[in-house]
Design a protein around this motif. Structure first.
Motif, PDB file in Angstrom:
ATOM      1  N   SER A  83       0.067 -25.102 -22.112  1.00  0.00           N
ATOM      2  CA  SER A  83       0.152 -23.983 -21.178  1.00  0.00           C
ATOM      3  C   SER A  83      -0.659 -24.327 -19.943  1.00  0.00           C
ATOM      4  CB  SER A  83      -0.362 -22.678 -21.809  1.00  0.00           C
ATOM      5  OG  SER A  83      -1.733 -22.769 -22.152  1.00  0.00           O
TER       6      SER A  83
ATOM      7  N   GLN B 114      -2.936 -20.025 -22.437  1.00  0.00           N
ATOM      8  CA  GLN B 114      -2.421 -19.559 -23.728  1.00  0.00           C
ATOM      9  C   GLN B 114      -1.957 -18.091 -23.649  1.00  0.00           C
ATOM     10  OE1 GLN B 114      -5.207 -21.077 -26.966  1.00  0.00           O
ATOM     11  NE2 GLN B 114      -6.374 -21.624 -25.115  1.00  0.00           N
TER      12      GLN B 114
ATOM     13  N   SER C  31       3.868 -18.786 -16.940  1.00  0.00           N
ATOM     14  CA  SER C  31       3.412 -18.405 -18.276  1.00  0.00           C
ATOM     15  C   SER C  31       4.593 -18.147 -19.210  1.00  0.00           C
ATOM     16  CB  SER C  31       2.520 -17.160 -18.191  1.00  0.00           C
ATOM     17  OG  SER C  31       1.301 -17.464 -17.527  1.00  0.00           O
TER      18      SER C  31
ATOM     19  N   ASP D 299       5.587 -21.492 -20.430  1.00  0.00           N
ATOM     20  CA  ASP D 299       4.657 -21.864 -21.496  1.00  0.00           C
ATOM     21  C   ASP D 299       5.040 -21.167 -22.806  1.00  0.00           C
ATOM     22  OD1 ASP D 299       3.267 -23.247 -19.532  1.00  0.00           O
ATOM     23  OD2 ASP D 299       1.743 -21.687 -19.275  1.00  0.00           O
TER      24      ASP D 299
END
Length: 223
Positions: free
Chosen positions: A38, A43, A141, A144
């Motif tokens: 990430s 995370q 994100s 990720d």
């Protein structure tokens, strides 16, 4: 199994045995999946695990909301607003291939809706995973997050388990929010069924096609 076998055998299954999955196994899968990359190691993933009576109550509420047609506005757009080729043909083919295995005839909308509603029982899986992300995070994100979800599905194969990622839950994010205590500051990303495949489920024979490399890969000229 090695990573190549895990990737080759990962499929979205739509029928599971009720066999319980030990909590230690679920924790091991999520622990290794959390090694997914990430940006800046932020995370962005958040996971809620639902099982047993809690999952049964959630499924009952989801089925009721679905039957009533009670759907709040979507929190994000998953599919294209305007379908075009080659994506439209791919979508249609996998849909008809699945329905043929499940015994849903073309034009039988009631049977199609019944098959789709099985999503809300996690296709009989003993474990339901629900994924959320903070509302103020950006597209990076979400990229990720996709790697985290794939890591869960591959790790599950390492334990001899199968999965089905499920965007259908996003249509009833209000129900999941109420039952699982999801705050308004988080967006529901998707759900996922986790368990052992039911070998008697016809829909589990679905083998989706993949385009050849020539359709999506371009190599530069040799130096």
């Amino acid at each position: 199994m090695d990573v190549f076998e895990a990737m080759a055998t990962r499929r979205s299954l739509r029928g599971f045995l009720p066999d319980p999955v030990p909590r230690a196994t679920i924790e091991a899968i999520l622990t290794i999946a959390a090694r997914a990359p990430s940006g800046s190691n932020i995370q962005p993933w958040k996971v809620r695990v639902t099982q047993g009576e809690e999952k049964a109550r959630l499924s009952a509420a989801l089925r009721a909301a679905n039957a009533a047609g009670a759907m709040p506005p979507r929190e994000y757009q998953y599919y294209p607003r305007n379908w075009r080729e080659p994506y439209l043909s791919r979508r249609r083919k996998v849909g008809w291939d699945l329905y043929a295995l499940a015994g849903v005839a073309r034009g039988d909308h009631a049977a199609g809706q019944a098959q789709r509603a099985r999503n809300f029982d996690f296709f009989g899986a003993p474990v339901g995973l629900v994924f959320t992300i903070d509302r103020d995070l950006e597209q990076g994100s979400w990229l990720d997050y996709g790697m985290f979800l794939q890591s869960i599905m591959l790790a599950a194969r390492g334990f001899g388990l199968d999965t089905c990622p499920q965007a259908a839950f996003c249509e009833h994010h209000d129900v999941l929010r109420a039952h699982l205590g999801i705050p308004e500051g988080e967006v529901l990303v998707c759900g996922m069924a986790l368990g052992r495949a039911d070998p008697e489920e016809p829909a589990n024979r679905l083998e989706t096609e993949r385009a050849p490399l020539s359709d999506f890969v371009r190599f530069g000229s040799a130096a």
